[in-house]
Design an enzyme around this catalytic site. Structure first.
Site, PDB file in Angstrom:
ATOM      1  N   ASP A  59       0.843  -1.196   0.000  1.00  0.00           N
ATOM      2  CA  ASP A  59       0.000   0.000   0.000  1.00  0.00           C
ATOM      3  C   ASP A  59       0.878   1.246   0.000  1.00  0.00           C
ATOM      4  OD1 ASP A  59      -2.791   1.220   0.510  1.00  0.00           O
ATOM      5  OD2 ASP A  59      -1.517   2.205   1.991  1.00  0.00           O
ATOM      6  N   TYR A  64       2.351   9.926   0.106  1.00  0.00           N
ATOM      7  CA  TYR A  64       3.414   9.365   0.957  1.00  0.00           C
ATOM      8  C   TYR A  64       4.811   9.688   0.427  1.00  0.00           C
ATOM      9  CZ  TYR A  64      -0.389   6.409   2.791  1.00  0.00           C
ATOM     10  OH  TYR A  64      -1.562   5.939   3.321  1.00  0.00           O
ATOM     11  N   LYS A  89      -2.816   5.787  -4.256  1.00  0.00           N
ATOM     12  CA  LYS A  89      -3.987   6.655  -3.999  1.00  0.00           C
ATOM     13  C   LYS A  89      -3.769   8.025  -4.613  1.00  0.00           C
ATOM     14  CE  LYS A  89      -4.071   4.453   0.542  1.00  0.00           C
ATOM     15  NZ  LYS A  89      -2.647   4.418   0.921  1.00  0.00           N
ATOM     16  N   HIS A 122      -7.882   9.056  -2.171  1.00  0.00           N
ATOM     17  CA  HIS A 122      -7.325   8.963  -0.818  1.00  0.00           C
ATOM     18  C   HIS A 122      -8.293   9.498   0.252  1.00  0.00           C
ATOM     19  CE1 HIS A 122      -3.173   8.935   1.352  1.00  0.00           C
ATOM     20  NE2 HIS A 122      -4.133   8.598   2.179  1.00  0.00           N
TER      21      HIS A 122
HETATM   22  N1  LIG Z   1      -5.912   5.739   3.548  1.00  0.00           N
HETATM   23  C1  LIG Z   1      -5.481   6.486   4.547  1.00  0.00           C
HETATM   24  O1  LIG Z   1      -5.893   7.635   4.738  1.00  0.00           O
HETATM   25  C2  LIG Z   1      -4.462   5.907   5.486  1.00  0.00           C
HETATM   26  C3  LIG Z   1      -4.259   6.506   6.737  1.00  0.00           C
HETATM   27  C4  LIG Z   1      -3.332   5.925   7.591  1.00  0.00           C
HETATM   28  C5  LIG Z   1      -2.640   4.789   7.192  1.00  0.00           C
HETATM   29  N2  LIG Z   1      -2.839   4.253   5.960  1.00  0.00           N
HETATM   30  C6  LIG Z   1      -2.086   3.070   5.490  1.00  0.00           C
HETATM   31  O2  LIG Z   1      -2.148   2.065   6.484  1.00  0.00           O
HETATM   32  C7  LIG Z   1      -0.834   1.717   6.895  1.00  0.00           C
HETATM   33  C8  LIG Z   1      -0.809   1.280   8.341  1.00  0.00           C
HETATM   34  O3  LIG Z   1      -1.300   2.294   9.190  1.00  0.00           O
HETATM   35  P1  LIG Z   1      -0.383   3.096  10.227  1.00  0.00           P
HETATM   36  O4  LIG Z   1       1.004   3.084   9.721  1.00  0.00           O
HETATM   37  O5  LIG Z   1      -1.007   4.408  10.441  1.00  0.00           O
HETATM   38  O6  LIG Z   1      -0.558   2.295  11.587  1.00  0.00           O
HETATM   39  P2  LIG Z   1      -0.252   0.783  12.106  1.00  0.00           P
HETATM   40  O7  LIG Z   1       0.126  -0.096  10.997  1.00  0.00           O
HETATM   41  O8  LIG Z   1      -1.384   0.413  12.995  1.00  0.00           O
HETATM   42  O9  LIG Z   1       0.959   1.011  13.090  1.00  0.00           O
HETATM   43  C9  LIG Z   1       2.233   1.365  12.653  1.00  0.00           C
HETATM   44  C10 LIG Z   1       3.071   1.618  13.901  1.00  0.00           C
HETATM   45  O10 LIG Z   1       3.120   0.425  14.687  1.00  0.00           O
HETATM   46  C11 LIG Z   1       4.482  -0.005  14.819  1.00  0.00           C
HETATM   47  N3  LIG Z   1       4.476  -1.474  14.643  1.00  0.00           N
HETATM   48  C12 LIG Z   1       4.355  -2.191  13.507  1.00  0.00           C
HETATM   49  N4  LIG Z   1       4.355  -3.517  13.772  1.00  0.00           N
HETATM   50  C13 LIG Z   1       4.473  -3.621  15.119  1.00  0.00           C
HETATM   51  C14 LIG Z   1       4.537  -4.728  16.008  1.00  0.00           C
HETATM   52  N5  LIG Z   1       4.475  -5.991  15.564  1.00  0.00           N
HETATM   53  N6  LIG Z   1       4.655  -4.484  17.338  1.00  0.00           N
HETATM   54  C15 LIG Z   1       4.717  -3.207  17.794  1.00  0.00           C
HETATM   55  N7  LIG Z   1       4.670  -2.111  17.004  1.00  0.00           N
HETATM   56  C16 LIG Z   1       4.541  -2.330  15.671  1.00  0.00           C
HETATM   57  C17 LIG Z   1       5.260   0.721  13.737  1.00  0.00           C
HETATM   58  O11 LIG Z   1       6.565   1.034  14.183  1.00  0.00           O
HETATM   59  P3  LIG Z   1       7.892   0.546  13.387  1.00  0.00           P
HETATM   60  O12 LIG Z   1       7.787   1.023  11.980  1.00  0.00           O
HETATM   61  O13 LIG Z   1       8.982   1.201  14.158  1.00  0.00           O
HETATM   62  O14 LIG Z   1       7.879  -0.955  13.508  1.00  0.00           O
HETATM   63  C18 LIG Z   1       4.474   2.018  13.563  1.00  0.00           C
HETATM   64  O15 LIG Z   1       4.887   2.965  14.537  1.00  0.00           O
HETATM   65  C19 LIG Z   1      -0.031   2.998   6.574  1.00  0.00           C
HETATM   66  O16 LIG Z   1       1.362   2.775   6.573  1.00  0.00           O
HETATM   67  C20 LIG Z   1      -0.614   3.370   5.241  1.00  0.00           C
HETATM   68  O17 LIG Z   1      -0.095   2.554   4.213  1.00  0.00           O
HETATM   69  C21 LIG Z   1      -3.767   4.782   5.115  1.00  0.00           C
END
Ligand SMILES: NC(=O)c1ccc[n+]([C@@H]2O[C@H](COP(=O)([O-])OP(=O)(O)OC[C@H]3O[C@@H](n4cnc5c(N)ncnc54)[C@H](OP(=O)(O)O)[C@@H]3O)[C@@H](O)[C@H]2O)c1
Length: 288
Positions: A59, A64, A89, A122
């Site tokens: 994704d 980004y 997106k 997006h």
């Molecule tokens: N469409 C939208 O508007 C939108 C909005 C937000 C996000 N997204 C997409 O969704 C993806 C995921 O969402 P997100 O990045 O916001 O949140 P997430 O995946 O819930 O959490 C990411 C955070 O959790 C940590 N993490 C990852 N695996 C872990 C584990 N096994 N144990 C402990 N901590 C862990 C990561 O740190 P480290 O990197 O240090 O491991 C990072 O700080 C984004 O990267 C993006 O591609 C889309």
């Protein structure tokens, strides 16, 4: 609709048991990798590592600013392009027809590919222009530049409007144990579209949750693994946890060898706190 893998290429380090869902005739690996805040070499490294470990769903987004690195990682990692489900997106200023086309062309160049698998709006920042935006996206689909089109951060009502205008494949929204998506999960199941859970780990907050930790302890799994299993068990759902840490990447991938009981599912669902973590000023008036 979950079924065993059919088209994933075996690689030496690859996990053997990815799961897939079939939506509108297109196969999607349910576990992907998110890349928001993954930048530069660290983004390229982790996406390459994820592909080498067996991830086949990536994704990214124009916002980004890492499409170039994702493209390089796909080239270097090895799996054939046809084996990868790639989402990007359209940026918030690119909703007019000409901008949809030109910004997507730029994305494809950066990603070094002739097509994406899924092109999303997006954010519904220009909902008045939704018909024009979707029309332009459908033209790109007809030209083979995207296999499917969809939306992100659309409320149930906005999604209903969009679905009357175009074949919406997916709505990508925030979804984790602290923020249930009751209406959208029901719609995804009944209407046969993909719901992609972003921030599936509640940005790491689930790791401290006592109930989820206890469930993990019973299975020899971490809270992140329990949370991903809970999400991936739901129909027509994919999850895209982000990490730039190879150890956590391996942890997030290791979710295909255990089963949660119905009681455990209910206990995780009961953690809901209506905790919305992503709510920028341009977000829609949420009606869910
Ligand atoms: N469409 C939208 O508007 C939108 C909005 C937000 C996000 N997204 C997409 O969704 C993806 C995921 O969402 P997100 O990045 O916001 O949140 P997430 O995946 O819930 O959490 C990411 C955070 O959790 C940590 N993490 C990852 N695996 C872990 C584990 N096994 N144990 C402990 N901590 C862990 C990561 O740190 P480290 O990197 O240090 O491991 C990072 O700080 C984004 O990267 C993006 O591609 C889309």
């Amino acid at each position: 609709m979950l079924r065993p893998p059919s088209n994933l290429v075996p690689a030496s380090k690859e996990k053997s048991c990815m799961e897939e869902v079939c939506i509108q005739g297109i196969t999607v690996p349910t576990l992907g990798i998110g890349t928001w805040h993954a930048q530069g070499r660290s983004c390229q490294r982790i996406v390459k590592e994820a592909l080498e470990q067996g991830i086949r769903h990536i994704d990214t987004a124009q916002l980004y600013q890492n499409e170039r690195e994702v493209g390089k990682a796909m080239r270097k990692a090895g799996p054939d392009r046809s084996q990868i489900f790639l989402t990007t997106k359209i940026g918030n200023k690119e909703h007019a027809a000409a901008a949809v086309k030109s910004s997507t062309e730029q994305s494809l160049k950066k990603l070094r590919t002739d097509y994406v698998d899924l092109l999303l709006i997006h954010w519904p920042v220009a909902f008045d222009e939704i018909a024009e935006t979707l029309d332009a996206m459908q033209s790109l689909q007809a030209q083979g530049k995207t296999r499917a089109i969809g939306v992100s951060n659309f409320t149930p009502k906005q999604l209903q409007t969009a679905r009357k205008l175009a074949p919406i494949f997916c709505n990508q929204v925030e979804y984790h144990p602290y923020f249930l998506q009751t209406a959208l999960t029901r719609m995804a199941k009944e209407d046969g579209f993909l719901l992609t859970a972003y921030a599936p780990l509640a940005r790491g907050k689930v790791c401290e949750d006592p109930v989820i930790r206890a469930i993990g302890a019973a299975h020899g799994k971490t809270p992140a693994q329990v949370t991903l299993r809970w999400l991936l068990d739901q129909p027509n759902l994919s999850a895209i946890p982000k990490t730039t840490n190879p150890t956590r990447l391996a942890e997030n991938l290791d979710v295909f060898d255990f089963t949660l009981t119905p009681e455990e599912h209910s206990a995780i669902k009961a953690r809901d706190q209506r905790l919305r973590l992503v709510d920028p000023p341009f977000a829609p008036a949420w009606d869910d």
